[in-house]
Every structure is written in structure tokens, then in C-alpha cells.
Enzyme design. Structure first.
Site, PDB file in Angstrom:
ATOM      1  N   CYS A 110       0.839  -1.196   0.000  1.00 46.53           N
ATOM      2  CA  CYS A 110       0.000   0.000   0.000  1.00 46.53           C
ATOM      3  C   CYS A 110       0.880   1.255   0.000  1.00 46.53           C
ATOM      4  O   CYS A 110       1.506   1.556  -1.011  1.00 46.53           O
ATOM      5  CB  CYS A 110      -0.971  -0.025   1.182  1.00 46.53           C
ATOM      6  SG  CYS A 110      -2.374   1.095   0.993  1.00 46.53           S
ATOM      7  N   HIS A 132      -3.422  -5.454   0.064  1.00 51.99           N
ATOM      8  CA  HIS A 132      -2.916  -5.995   1.334  1.00 51.99           C
ATOM      9  C   HIS A 132      -2.954  -7.520   1.295  1.00 51.99           C
ATOM     10  O   HIS A 132      -3.922  -8.153   1.763  1.00 51.99           O
ATOM     11  CB  HIS A 132      -3.770  -5.478   2.494  1.00 51.99           C
ATOM     12  CG  HIS A 132      -3.583  -4.028   2.773  1.00 51.99           C
ATOM     13  ND1 HIS A 132      -2.653  -3.554   3.674  1.00 51.99           N
ATOM     14  CD2 HIS A 132      -4.196  -2.932   2.239  1.00 51.99           C
ATOM     15  CE1 HIS A 132      -2.716  -2.238   3.700  1.00 51.99           C
ATOM     16  NE2 HIS A 132      -3.629  -1.823   2.828  1.00 51.99           N
ATOM     17  N   GLU A 188      -1.503  -9.612   3.075  1.00 49.64           N
ATOM     18  CA  GLU A 188      -1.458 -10.226   4.407  1.00 49.64           C
ATOM     19  C   GLU A 188      -2.845 -10.592   4.928  1.00 49.64           C
ATOM     20  O   GLU A 188      -2.974 -11.485   5.778  1.00 49.64           O
ATOM     21  CB  GLU A 188      -0.766  -9.286   5.399  1.00 49.64           C
ATOM     22  CG  GLU A 188      -1.536  -8.026   5.795  1.00 49.64           C
ATOM     23  CD  GLU A 188      -1.343  -6.848   4.851  1.00 49.64           C
ATOM     24  OE1 GLU A 188      -1.675  -5.713   5.236  1.00 49.64           O
ATOM     25  OE2 GLU A 188      -0.867  -7.077   3.715  1.00 49.64           O
TER      26      GLU A 188
END
Length: 547
Positions: free
Chosen positions: A380, A519, A521
Site C-alpha cells: 500500500c 494488502h 497479508e
């Protein structure tokens, strides 16, 4: 119709209700049941999206674009069930819904009260998706006795009363502290917590007693006697080396069996625990070790980057390697040379964030990784800073920056390589935004498709040329610099399907340097690591000598 497990907490916060709920969900799955986990938070924010990471930790984002509590990340990581917007609700959202109905006249002129209008709204929310799963696990945020949580406790009390017998149970987490001076475990805090819970009409069926020291049978019997719970339903919960040991640990002390007994499910299906045995084996028998520097701006609170830390752990498990994550404040590099701080790491990760503070330090960290050929993952804002660094140091745009920083300062200081995203395509319609819009829920949120360049590093990592990842941002790299940057070796290897929004960049002459606008994750799990994190750790393992 689903059976309901309501999880509450007492004595103190941070006992691990979220992790215990997630571990229980995983154990019920291991016995062949389907589950969904839900979080009910007492705070008055509509959602955590506008909260500072120092206040609340990270904001977890769902596929359908909800900004939610970080506990939903635990739920997904342990069960693999993708969370939805309906799996997280706050007092603020409940009261907003009630007041909107009142303004529309839905209540036909009645006086609006906490009971029944607010509690009914909570009950309606709890029941969403009632027919989709075998078990619905609902965690109530905060602790029993919190004044703001009382409507939630009243709502779940009513909910259980209105359902058929054996369709709802209550699980309560408490603390059994060890008083060093006395050399004893003390059960009185648990007794008082259960007394408080019973005073509002809720009797726990299962008690999870968190303790740092083993709880002898005598103390469990005492808790069972004074709390009116069967001894077999007093489950000790001890500290673990890794959160991913929780399913096996709780199974070992009988949590899942106690829950099934409370529902009178007999005989209970036998559990298939090979997945969690493998996870535990990978954690405890790592064959190597890498050090990763996380250069961020919220490093004083590790929960601000919770999913990133866990995704790095998952990446390590995929490679049977222990990942040591170390946090470095990006602001340090605004005044000092990053080299003394970053030398000795196998890889560098620059995560997301908002605002200008610390961004010059993130830019310098990206420059260090690019020039020293150290594996770099920018997420990001970390991708945006990598592009700004490239624009400054390879294109000669010395004042390259982001519109975000100019908006924050109220003056124009930068040539915007990163701009405010004013419109984008979401499904079959176009979303439009202005800088002056409300902050809450107005970003590009949720899962979006990205098209990968064939032959690129990311296409090889994912093993395909179309992916779907979750986003949370309102600023975007400007596509107009693409040709100039690609001529210098920074490839735009992932784009939105319409080709307008850069999703991924990578340096072609670098061993491993990737920036992503999304993102990754948020979708990572111990038994299904995010591809980018697994390959990032692999690249870190291949760094033969430390710079």
C-alpha cells in the site's frame, strides 16, 4: 438452524477471547461441523476505520469491503472462512441503524428505548446467516460489567431465552492470577466475574480460566462449585509459545468436548487434527532463520501490523524457517542514515499507513533496499513510497510526492506521483469520491481483481495472471509515469482490469523488489500462506551474506 456459542470475558481485557474463539472454531471444523465467527463490539464508532492504529490496532478488511475489528483476522486465519461485513458490528452501527429507522418512521411513533429497540436490532444482527452453518460463535467485546456492553449482554440473554433448549450456550473467559507473595493461585476474581454475569441473567456453561501457572484439580473443583459449572467444563487456558498451538492445546484440555457436551451432542464426531499437527510441527521444527526489518510508522503498537506479522510467520512456515520480525520507526531515517539500522537484515518490508509522518524514512528504506539488492516488499503506502523513490532518484523528479501530503499540509509542495483516487470501477458501477467526503468507509475497500503481466515475477509467484486481493486506500500511483519508470526498469506488472490503476510494481534488475497496492497479508493463513509472503521469505533465505 445454527447452534450459538456466546463468548464473554471478565476480570480484565486482553485475555484472548478472540484467539480462544478462533481456536474453538477450528476444533469444531476438525470434527466436521461448519462454523462462522462474529464480533460484537461495544464502542460507539460505527466501525474501526477512522480509529488511530494506536487506539485499536489494525483494521481488518473483508472481501465485501467492511472495515472490522482485528479479531476477524484471527477468525479467518484459524478457520479459513472468509469474514463478511455482517460478522462485525459495533454499538455505533446498531444505534445508527435504530436512529435511521426512527427517522423513516419505521417504529410507528413509538418511544425508542434500549429495550426493546436496541436489543432487537442486536438480535436481528446476530441471526443473520442463521441457516448457513452448524455453529455461530459470537464474541462480545470488552468485559462483563462494562456499562457500554450492557445492551449486548441483555440481547444475548434474550436471544438464548427465545431459542429452543440446547441451541445456545455461554462460554466465559476469566483470569486466575498467581499471587507470588502468597505462592497461590486465586480463584476469587473468577468467582466475582461469574457472579456479575449471573446478576444480568446469564449463567456460563463453559469457563475458560486463563492462567500462567498450572491450575490443580482442587482449584478447578473450587471454581466449578462456586460458579455452578461442571468441573469438566472448567477449561484451563495457558500461555503458549505460538498462537497456532492453541487448537491442539485447547483440544488437549477438552474445550471442544466440553462445548459439545453442553449442547448434548453425543456421541461427538471424532476430530481430524492433522492440519494443526502439521502447523505445530512447522512452528516448532524450523530449519533456518531470517531477520526481516519492518519499517513503519505505528511500530510502538505491534497490533497495528498484526496481519503482516502473522503473514510473515506463515511465510516462514511455508519454508520451514523462523522469521524474526523487528520493528523500526520510519521517522528515524528522516534524520539519520538508514544503513546502520538496516544492515544485517535479510529483507525489508514497508507496510501501509496514512499521513505524511514517517514517509521520508520509508522512501529512504526503499532506496536502501533497491541499491543494496535486499529483498523488499512494499504494501500500500510502501508501494507508493517505492514509486516516489524511483521518480526522485531515477527520473530526476526531485520533489516527487503524494497529493495526500499536500492535502494534509494545505499547500502544494510536491509533483504528485501519487494522487487522490476520485473514481474507480466496482463491479458493474463506477464509484466517485471527493477529498471533502467523510473519511469513514469512503476508501477503495475490499477485494478487487488485478491482471498480472505474463512472465513477470508476480505472475510466477501466483502461478496465474489474474488474482483477487483486498484493498484499503484512497490514494493511487499515477499511471502517467508508467512509460518513463518502465524505461528505468520499474515494471508495472499488475494493473486493474481496465488498465487504469497500478496494482503491482517490480524492479526487473533486482533479485526481489515488489510493491503492491493491496494488502496480501489479509488473506494469509498458517495452512495457506499468502504467495507473496511465502516467496518473500524464500528470497530472504537466499541472501547469502548480510550487507
Amino acid at each position: 438452524m445454527a447452534r450459538y456459542i456466546f463468548i464473554t470475558g471478565g476480570v480484565v481485557s486482553s485475555l484472548g477471547k478472540g484467539l480462544t474463539s478462533a481456536a474453538l472454531g477450528a476444533l469444531l471444523q476438525a470434527r466436521g461441523f461448519t462454523v462462522r465467527l462474529r464480533k460484537l463490539d461495544p464502542y460507539l464508532n460505527v466501525d474501526p476505520g477512522t480509529m488511530s492504529p494506536f487506539e485499536h490496532g489494525e483494521v481488518f478488511v473483508t472481501d465485501d469491503g467492511a472495515e472490522t475489528d482485528l479479531d476477524l483476522g484471527h477468525y479467518e486465519r484459524f478457520t479459513g472462512v472468509a469474514a463478511r461485513a455482517t460478522d462485525s458490528v459495533s454499538s455505533g452501527r446498531i444505534y445508527t441503524n435504530v436512529l435511521e429507522k426512527e427517522r423513516r418512521g419505521d417504529y410507528l411513533g413509538k418511544t425508542i428505548q434500549v429495550i426493546p429497540h436496541v436489543t432487537n436490532e442486536i438480535k436481528d444482527w446476530i441471526a443473520i446467516g442463521d441457516d448457513e452453518v452448524d455453529f455461530m460463535l459470537c464474541e462480545i467485546g470488552g468485559t462483563v460489567g462494562d456499562i457500554e456492553a450492557l445492551p449486548f449482554f441483555e440481547a444475548i440473554r434474550q436471544f438464548a431465552q427465545e431459542r429452543e433448549r440446547d441451541q445456545c450456550i455461554f462460554m466465559h473467559l476469566t483470569l486466575v492470577p498467581y499471587v507470588t507473595a502468597a505462592g497461590e493461585l486465586k480463584t476469587k476474581p473468577t468467582q466475582h466475574s461469574v457472579k456479575e454475569l449471573r446478576s444480568i441473567g446469564i449463567a456460563p456453561d463453559v469457563l475458560v480460566t486463563r492462567a500462567e501457572h498450572p491450575i490443580p484439580d482442587k482449584e478447578r473443583e473450587k471454581i466449578a462449585l462456586f460458579c455452578n459449572v461442571r468441573k469438566e467444563a472448567v477449561i484451563p487456558g495457558y500461555d503458549l509459545k505460538s498462537i497456532y498451538e492453541a487448537p491442539m492445546a485447547y483440544h488437549g484440555v477438552g474445550l471442544d468436548q466440553a462445548v459439545l457436551d453442553a449442547f448434548r451432542i453425543s456421541p461427538a464426531p471424532k476430530p481430524e487434527l492433522s492440519r494443526w499437527q502439521d502447523v505445530e510441527d512447522r512452528i516448532n521444527h524450523a530449519e533456518g532463520e531470517v531477520r526481516v526489518a519492518i519499517v513503519g510508522k505505528y511500530v510502538q503498537l505491534e497490533d497495528a501490523y498484526k496481519s503482516i506479522k502473522e503473514a510473515l510467520t506463515h511465510g516462514g512456515m511455508a519454508n520451514r524457517t523462523k522469521v524474526i520480525s523487528e520493528w523500526i520507526d520510519a521517522e528515524i531515517f528522516e534524520k539519520e542514515d538508514p544503513a546502520p539500522y538496516l544492515e544485517g537484515y535479510h529483507a525489508i518490508l514497508v507496510p501501509g499507513g496514512f499521513g505524511e509522518r514517517g514517509t521520508e524514512g520509508k522512501i529512504r528504506a526503499a532506496q536502501f533496499a533497491r541499491e543494496r539488492k535486499i529483498p523488499y516488499l512494499g504494501i500500500c503506502l510502501g508501494m507508493q513510497m517505492a514509486v516516489i523513490e524511483a521518480a526522485r532518484n531515477t527520473l530526476g523528479i526531485t520533489n516527487a510526492g503524494s497529493e495526500e501530503f499536500d492535502h494534509e499540509a494545505g499547500e502544494k509542495r510536491f509533483t504528485p506521483v501519487v494522487y487522490h483516487l476520485k473514481e474507480w470501477v466496482q463491479g458493474n458501477y463506477k464509484v466517485k469520491r471527493k477529498v471533502s467526503d467523510d473519511k469513514g468507509g469512503t476508501m477503495r475497500l475490499g477485494a478487487y481483481t488485478a491482471t498480472l503481466k505474463p512472465g513477470s515475477k508476480v505472475a510466477g509467484i501466483y502461478g496465474k495472471t489474474e488474482i483477487e486481493e483486498r484493498h484499503r486506500h484512497r490514494y493511487e500511483v499515477d499511471i502517467k509515469y508508467r512509460d518513463e519508470l518502465e524505461a528505468k526498469g520499474l515494471t508495472f506488472s499488475g494493473l486493474s482490469p481496465d488498465g487504469r490503476l497500478p496494482e503491482i510494481v517490480e524492479w526487473t534488475d533486482h533479485p526481489w523488489f515488489i510493491g503492491v497496492q493491496f494488502h496480501p497479508e489479509l488473506k494469509s493463513k498458517p495452512f495457506a500462506p499468502a504467495p507473496l509472503f511465502a516467496d518473500f521469505v524464500r528470497a530472504a533465505m537466499e541472501v547469502e551474506r548480510l550487507v
